[in-house]
Each structure stands twice: as C-alpha cells, then as structure tokens.
Design an enzyme around this catalytic site. Structure first.
Site, PDB file in Angstrom:
ATOM      1  N   PHE A 119       2.522  32.288  25.894  1.00 44.14           N
ATOM      2  CA  PHE A 119       1.492  33.066  26.617  1.00 44.14           C
ATOM      3  C   PHE A 119       1.024  32.339  27.872  1.00 44.14           C
ATOM      4  O   PHE A 119       1.102  31.106  27.967  1.00 44.14           O
ATOM      5  CB  PHE A 119       0.336  33.451  25.693  1.00 44.14           C
ATOM      6  CG  PHE A 119      -0.638  32.351  25.344  1.00 44.14           C
ATOM      7  CD1 PHE A 119      -1.645  31.980  26.218  1.00 44.14           C
ATOM      8  CD2 PHE A 119      -0.573  31.714  24.109  1.00 44.14           C
ATOM      9  CE1 PHE A 119      -2.566  30.994  25.883  1.00 44.14           C
ATOM     10  CE2 PHE A 119      -1.481  30.729  23.766  1.00 44.14           C
ATOM     11  CZ  PHE A 119      -2.477  30.368  24.658  1.00 44.14           C
ATOM     12  N   HIS A 120       0.566  33.090  28.827  1.00 41.16           N
ATOM     13  CA  HIS A 120       0.177  32.535  30.124  1.00 41.16           C
ATOM     14  C   HIS A 120      -0.751  33.504  30.823  1.00 41.16           C
ATOM     15  O   HIS A 120      -0.762  34.696  30.520  1.00 41.16           O
ATOM     16  CB  HIS A 120       1.422  32.264  30.983  1.00 41.16           C
ATOM     17  CG  HIS A 120       2.347  33.428  31.102  1.00 41.16           C
ATOM     18  ND1 HIS A 120       3.210  33.805  30.078  1.00 41.16           N
ATOM     19  CD2 HIS A 120       2.538  34.328  32.088  1.00 41.16           C
ATOM     20  CE1 HIS A 120       3.897  34.872  30.456  1.00 41.16           C
ATOM     21  NE2 HIS A 120       3.509  35.216  31.666  1.00 41.16           N
ATOM     22  N   LEU A 121      -1.483  32.978  31.768  1.00 41.47           N
ATOM     23  CA  LEU A 121      -2.504  33.747  32.484  1.00 41.47           C
ATOM     24  C   LEU A 121      -2.081  33.914  33.940  1.00 41.47           C
ATOM     25  O   LEU A 121      -1.833  32.922  34.630  1.00 41.47           O
ATOM     26  CB  LEU A 121      -3.836  32.981  32.391  1.00 41.47           C
ATOM     27  CG  LEU A 121      -5.094  33.585  32.986  1.00 41.47           C
ATOM     28  CD1 LEU A 121      -5.433  34.909  32.298  1.00 41.47           C
ATOM     29  CD2 LEU A 121      -6.255  32.605  32.811  1.00 41.47           C
TER      30      LEU A 121
END
Ligand SMILES: [Zn+2]
Length: 175
Positions: A119-121
């Site tokens: 996951f990443h923003l």
C-alpha cells in the site's frame, strides 16, 4: 467525477500477468535512489516519484514494509506517512504552485490499485481544468517537466528540511 488515479498507467508492470517482484520493494532495497526516483527516505516510509505521473510532481509515500492492508502498518509508520504527506504537500505547493492537491490511496483491485501488495499514498498536484483537459484528450497527457527536473526540485527541498533536526544521524532504514 472521473477516476483521479489511473490504473491503466500501471499496465506496464504486469502486462496482464501476475507481478513477480514489487517495484516498491525494489526501490526500497536499491542503492541508486536517483535512478529509482526515491526523493526521500524517512524512518518507516520513503517518498518516490511516480514514473508515469498524472501531473508534474506526482509522488507517492510508501512504507518500507511490504504490506497490502492499511491496518497492517504500525502507528509509527502511519504517523510518519501523514507527516511526510504534509511536508511533501508544502514542498509541492511552493515548487509548482498548483491550484489544489489530491491525497489518496487505492486499496485493492476494485479501487484501482496498480501495486496491490504494497500500500502507498499518492500526492498529486492539481490545476484548474486539468480534468477537463484529460477528458478532451482521453488518456494522453502532456507532462512538460522531465522526471529528472522534478527529482531535483523535490529531493533538494525535502533533504534541506530534514537535515537540520537529524544532523549526523542516518535516516535510512530498511523494512
Ligand atoms: Zn513491496
């Protein structure tokens, strides 16, 4: 509203097949930050430019740990992720003077996640009319600034701001 984040740009990753290696883990483990577009390394997360940006300055804040679910992050990781997002937002505002910024995550395939296991923003500068422009030209966009220039602009500002309180201490940390 049309999709903000554009999963088709990640098609190159898998070509419809299962992804064998994770681009974020590869960048995390690389010693060549510039060629991997890693603009900053924190204690629990790093900041990387999107190689196929939606707009100039499109970057991502990524945990070192390879986790697919948001709740698998530690409180320290999650806290730093938001702190880095805040710092990056400030840098982007000064460097590009956008009309706005989008901050968001695509969690899971149905949400458009390009890299599903890590996951990443996303942080994306936005300008008035860029959505309309996208609508007119379909999936083709003009990105006038090279990634090398973007890298220099953003990495120098993040380093300059982080060097003072942590002078003499390594900020690099793996997984
Ligand atoms: Zn990974």
């Amino acid at each position: 509203m049309r999709n903000l984040f554009t999963p088709w740009r990640y098609g190159y990753l898998s070509g419809g097949r299962k992804v064998k290696s994770c681009i974020f883990c590869t960048a995390r483990d690389s010693r060549h930050d510039a060629s991997r577009l890693v603009v900053h390394r924190g204690r629990h997360n790093f900041v990387i430019l999107n190689r196929f940006p939606y707009n100039n300055g499109h970057l991502m804040i990524v945990p070192y740990a390879h986790r697919s679910e948001l709740w698998e992050g530690t409180p320290a990781q999650q806290s730093e992720m938001m702190t880095l997002a805040s710092r990056c937002a400030r840098v982007l505002k000064k460097a590009y003077r956008p009309d706005g910024l989008n901050l968001g995550m695509n969690l899971g395939a149905a949400a458009g996640a390009g890299v599903r296991g890590h996951f990443h923003l996303h942080l994306v500068p936005r300008w008035e009319g860029d959505t309309n422009f996208m609508t007119v030209v379909g999936r083709t966009r003009v990105i006038p600034e090279s990634l090398e220039v973007t890298y220099r602009k953003i990495s120098s500002k993040l380093v300059a701001r982080s060097a003072r309180p942590k002078a003499g201490k390594s900020a690099r940390r793996r997984s």
